[in-house]
Write a protein that holds these residues in place. Structure first.
Motif, PDB file in Angstrom:
ATOM      1  N   GLY A   1       0.806  -1.217   0.000  1.00 58.52           N
ATOM      2  CA  GLY A   1       0.000   0.000   0.000  1.00 58.52           C
ATOM      3  C   GLY A   1       0.837   1.263   0.000  1.00 58.52           C
ATOM      4  N   TRP A   2       0.191   2.345   0.402  1.00 52.79           N
ATOM      5  CA  TRP A   2       0.843   3.659   0.406  1.00 52.79           C
ATOM      6  C   TRP A   2       0.392   4.419   1.636  1.00 52.79           C
ATOM      7  CZ3 TRP A   2      -0.558   8.793   0.443  1.00 52.79           C
ATOM      8  CH2 TRP A   2       0.438   9.707   0.101  1.00 52.79           C
ATOM      9  N   SER A   3       1.318   5.160   2.216  1.00 55.89           N
ATOM     10  CA  SER A   3       1.019   6.001   3.364  1.00 55.89           C
ATOM     11  C   SER A   3       1.732   7.327   3.182  1.00 55.89           C
ATOM     12  CB  SER A   3       1.503   5.315   4.645  1.00 55.89           C
ATOM     13  OG  SER A   3       1.257   6.136   5.755  1.00 55.89           O
ATOM     14  N   GLY A   4       1.036   8.423   3.453  1.00 55.03           N
ATOM     15  CA  GLY A   4       1.658   9.733   3.298  1.00 55.03           C
ATOM     16  C   GLY A   4       0.742  10.837   3.771  1.00 55.03           C
ATOM     17  N   GLY A   5       1.045  12.028   3.325  1.00 53.45           N
ATOM     18  CA  GLY A   5       0.303  13.194   3.779  1.00 53.45           C
ATOM     19  C   GLY A   5      -1.000  13.431   3.059  1.00 53.45           C
ATOM     20  N   LEU A   6      -1.015  13.269   1.713  1.00 54.65           N
ATOM     21  CA  LEU A   6      -2.186  13.676   0.948  1.00 54.65           C
ATOM     22  C   LEU A   6      -2.371  12.796  -0.277  1.00 54.65           C
ATOM     23  CD1 LEU A   6      -3.356  17.229   0.363  1.00 54.65           C
ATOM     24  CD2 LEU A   6      -3.039  15.834  -1.659  1.00 54.65           C
ATOM     25  N   ILE A   7      -3.605  12.425  -0.529  1.00 52.27           N
ATOM     26  CA  ILE A   7      -3.989  11.725  -1.749  1.00 52.27           C
ATOM     27  C   ILE A   7      -4.918  12.666  -2.494  1.00 52.27           C
ATOM     28  CG2 ILE A   7      -5.269   9.783  -2.733  1.00 52.27           C
ATOM     29  CD1 ILE A   7      -4.494   8.235  -0.143  1.00 52.27           C
ATOM     30  N   SER A   8      -4.652  12.858  -3.771  1.00 54.92           N
ATOM     31  CA  SER A   8      -5.484  13.734  -4.571  1.00 54.92           C
ATOM     32  C   SER A   8      -5.853  13.025  -5.857  1.00 54.92           C
ATOM     33  CB  SER A   8      -4.715  15.027  -4.884  1.00 54.92           C
ATOM     34  OG  SER A   8      -5.471  15.840  -5.752  1.00 54.92           O
TER      35      SER A   8
END
Length: 152
Positions: free
Chosen positions: A55-62
């Motif tokens: 998966g993915w983890s971070g600050g912002l998905i747009s």
């Protein structure tokens, strides 16, 4: 970009998942806002690769709702502080799927004219709610111009 820095700040723009085609105006926010604060951008090129790495983890998905729904439907696990939708209407089903997959995320629906590549309307979820109808388009964004801006 001033709106993005004001609204999200460097921490939330430190890592952004870009899921929109680079040929679409929505990608301008996704690509350049993080770079203006020294953040990084990760392009969704190959969904199976994201699934394989967990998966993915971070600050912002747009992204546009239909693409974010496709990413979620592929089985990719996502974690983010913010999810920002633009480019098309936000159906209740997609909003609710994102709310369930990323329960702590702030979710926004923004709108702006393609010709200007800016956002002029924004709507933010209040928290843990689910929707029974499409998300609102929003109200006028009230971010003031940067302090270095001088009217001509």
């Amino acid at each position: 970009m001033a709106w993005a820095r004001e609204r999200f700040g460097p921490e939330r723009l430190s890592s952004v998942l870009l899921s929109t085609s680079l040929n679409f105006d929505v990608s301008v926010f996704e690509l350049f806002a993080p770079l203006t604060v020294g953040g990084q951008v990760e392009l969704v090129e190959h969904l199976p690769a994201l699934v394989e790495r967990g998966g993915w983890s971070g600050g912002l998905i747009s992204g546009v709702p239909s693409v974010v729904a496709q990413v979620l439907g592929s089985g990719v696990r996502l974690a983010a502080h913010d999810v920002v939708f633009a480019g098309e209407g936000l159906p209740a089903r997609v909003f609710n799927e994102v709310r369930q997959a990323i329960p702590d995320a702030r979710i926004a629906n923004v709108y702006g004219p393609t010709e200007a590549t800016v956002y002029c309307l924004e709507w933010h979820s209040a928290g843990e709610e689910t929707l029974t109808r499409p998300a609102l388009t929003g109200t006028p964004s009230r971010t003031p111009p940067p302090t270095s801006w001088t009217p001509s």
